[in-house]
Write a protein that holds these residues in place. Structure first.
Motif, short mmCIF file in Angstrom:
data_model
loop_
_atom_site.label_atom_id
_atom_site.label_comp_id
_atom_site.label_asym_id
_atom_site.label_seq_id
_atom_site.Cartn_x
_atom_site.Cartn_y
_atom_site.Cartn_z
N PRO A 1 -37.94 41.35 7.02
CA PRO A 1 -39.22 41.61 7.68
C PRO A 1 -39.71 43.05 7.54
O PRO A 1 -40.63 43.45 8.26
CB PRO A 1 -38.93 41.26 9.14
N TYR A 2 -39.12 43.85 6.65
CA TYR A 2 -39.56 45.24 6.49
C TYR A 2 -40.29 45.42 5.18
O TYR A 2 -40.04 44.73 4.19
CB TYR A 2 -38.36 46.19 6.51
N LYS A 3 -41.22 46.40 5.17
CA LYS A 3 -41.84 46.82 3.92
C LYS A 3 -42.02 48.32 3.98
O LYS A 3 -42.22 48.91 5.04
CB LYS A 3 -43.17 46.12 3.66
N GLU A 4 -41.90 48.96 2.82
CA GLU A 4 -42.05 50.42 2.75
C GLU A 4 -43.52 50.78 2.62
O GLU A 4 -44.31 50.07 2.11
CB GLU A 4 -41.27 50.96 1.55
N LEU B 1 -35.54 54.22 8.09
CA LEU B 1 -34.28 53.53 7.81
C LEU B 1 -33.71 54.04 6.49
O LEU B 1 -34.45 54.51 5.61
CB LEU B 1 -34.49 52.02 7.73
N TRP B 2 -32.40 53.92 6.35
CA TRP B 2 -31.71 54.31 5.11
C TRP B 2 -31.55 53.12 4.19
O TRP B 2 -31.43 51.99 4.63
CB TRP B 2 -30.32 54.84 5.45
N ARG B 3 -31.53 53.41 2.89
CA ARG B 3 -31.21 52.41 1.87
C ARG B 3 -30.69 53.13 0.63
O ARG B 3 -30.88 54.34 0.47
CB ARG B 3 -32.41 51.55 1.51
N VAL C 1 -40.43 52.59 7.12
CA VAL C 1 -40.70 51.18 6.87
C VAL C 1 -41.52 50.63 8.02
O VAL C 1 -41.53 51.19 9.12
CB VAL C 1 -39.40 50.35 6.71
N GLU C 2 -42.20 49.53 7.74
CA GLU C 2 -42.96 48.83 8.78
C GLU C 2 -42.30 47.48 9.02
O GLU C 2 -41.99 46.75 8.06
CB GLU C 2 -44.40 48.62 8.33
N HIS C 3 -42.06 47.17 10.28
CA HIS C 3 -41.57 45.85 10.65
C HIS C 3 -42.80 44.93 10.65
O HIS C 3 -43.68 45.06 11.51
CB HIS C 3 -40.88 45.91 12.02
N ILE C 4 -42.90 44.06 9.67
CA ILE C 4 -44.12 43.29 9.42
C ILE C 4 -44.60 42.50 10.64
O ILE C 4 -45.78 42.59 10.99
CB ILE C 4 -43.97 42.39 8.17
N PRO C 5 -43.73 41.75 11.34
CA PRO C 5 -44.26 40.98 12.48
C PRO C 5 -44.80 41.83 13.63
O PRO C 5 -45.77 41.46 14.27
CB PRO C 5 -43.05 40.16 12.96
N THR C 6 -44.18 42.99 13.88
CA THR C 6 -44.60 43.81 15.03
C THR C 6 -45.47 45.00 14.64
O THR C 6 -46.04 45.66 15.51
CB THR C 6 -43.38 44.35 15.78
N GLU D 1 -22.00 50.52 -0.11
CA GLU D 1 -23.27 50.06 0.46
C GLU D 1 -23.72 50.99 1.58
O GLU D 1 -22.94 51.77 2.10
CB GLU D 1 -23.11 48.63 1.01
N MET D 2 -24.99 50.87 1.95
CA MET D 2 -25.60 51.70 2.99
C MET D 2 -26.23 50.79 4.03
O MET D 2 -27.02 49.91 3.70
CB MET D 2 -26.67 52.59 2.36
N LYS D 3 -25.86 51.02 5.30
CA LYS D 3 -26.52 50.30 6.40
C LYS D 3 -27.82 51.03 6.74
O LYS D 3 -27.94 52.23 6.52
CB LYS D 3 -25.61 50.26 7.63
N PRO D 4 -28.79 50.32 7.30
CA PRO D 4 -30.07 50.96 7.63
C PRO D 4 -29.94 52.15 8.58
O PRO D 4 -30.79 53.02 8.59
CB PRO D 4 -30.88 49.83 8.26
#
Length: 192
Positions: free
Chosen positions: A189-192, A178-180, A167-172, A53-56
């Motif tokens: 809460p993220y979207k590419e 970030l990695w994936r 990525v964009e943190h949707i609420p802020t 697995e990959m952490k962000p």
């Protein structure tokens, strides 16, 4: 009825010693003999890239359950265990404890696990995370997932299987990289 591991018969010589050993202080069996070739083959088997697995933040890791499955396959359920070697140390925001990995009745590795926590109500969960961290570190000593400590493997794995994306943190509405894994997508809460 099949035995849980083809190597359980080697337990017969060690069970009487394990019953009286104080694993919080003992080094019984450390480097006394190598494991059977069949066990060593299981422990040192190359990782399946699909399990990594990959952490962000770009750190690659093997989930803790995968270490347990490898140990169960090598020694059989009950043929290995983690023995605490110290009291749990609870500091401000971090928990740590030293553990011994005991396989087939002998000590094979010692490591200190650690885990951060952010609220005092999270200390029990952090204590479990600390144990998992110690297990991962102990497994390194017996060859399990040793690739994850090899910088060349990490670079090659990331180049082939991972991607760093904005990525964009949707609420802020803040954007960051970030990695994936390439075969996964970010969720709220993220979207590419």
């Amino acid at each position: 009825m099949p035995s849980p591991s083809p190597f359980v018969e080697s337990l017969a010589d060690n069970t009487s010693d394990a019953a009286v050993t104080d694993w919080s202080r003992s080094y019984h069996g450390l480097s006394s003999q190598p494991f059977a070739p069949e066990i060593a083959e299981i422990l040192q088997a190359p990782l399946d890239p699909g399990d990594v697995e990959m952490k962000p933040d770009g750190i690659v890791y093997l989930p803790e359950i995968k270490y347990r499955r490898i140990l169960n396959k090598a020694f059989g359920p009950g043929g290995w265990g983690l023995a605490p070697r110290s009291e749990t140390n609870v500091g401000p925001k971090i928990v740590s404890r030293e553990y011994a990995l005991v396989c087939l009745g002998r000590l094979v590795a010692v490591a200190r696990g650690e885990q951060e926590y952010f609220d005092p109500n999270g200390i029990p969960t952090a204590t479990e995370g600390c144990k998992s961290n110690a297990l991962m570190r102990c497994c390194k000593d017996i060859g399990v997932a040793s690739e994850l400590w090899d910088p060349r493997f990490i670079r090659e794995f990331k180049a082939k299987n991972c991607v760093e994306v904005f990525v964009e943190h949707i609420p802020t509405k803040r954007k960051r990289k970030l990695w994936r894994r390439k075969d996964q997508k970010f969720e709220y809460p993220y979207k590419e």
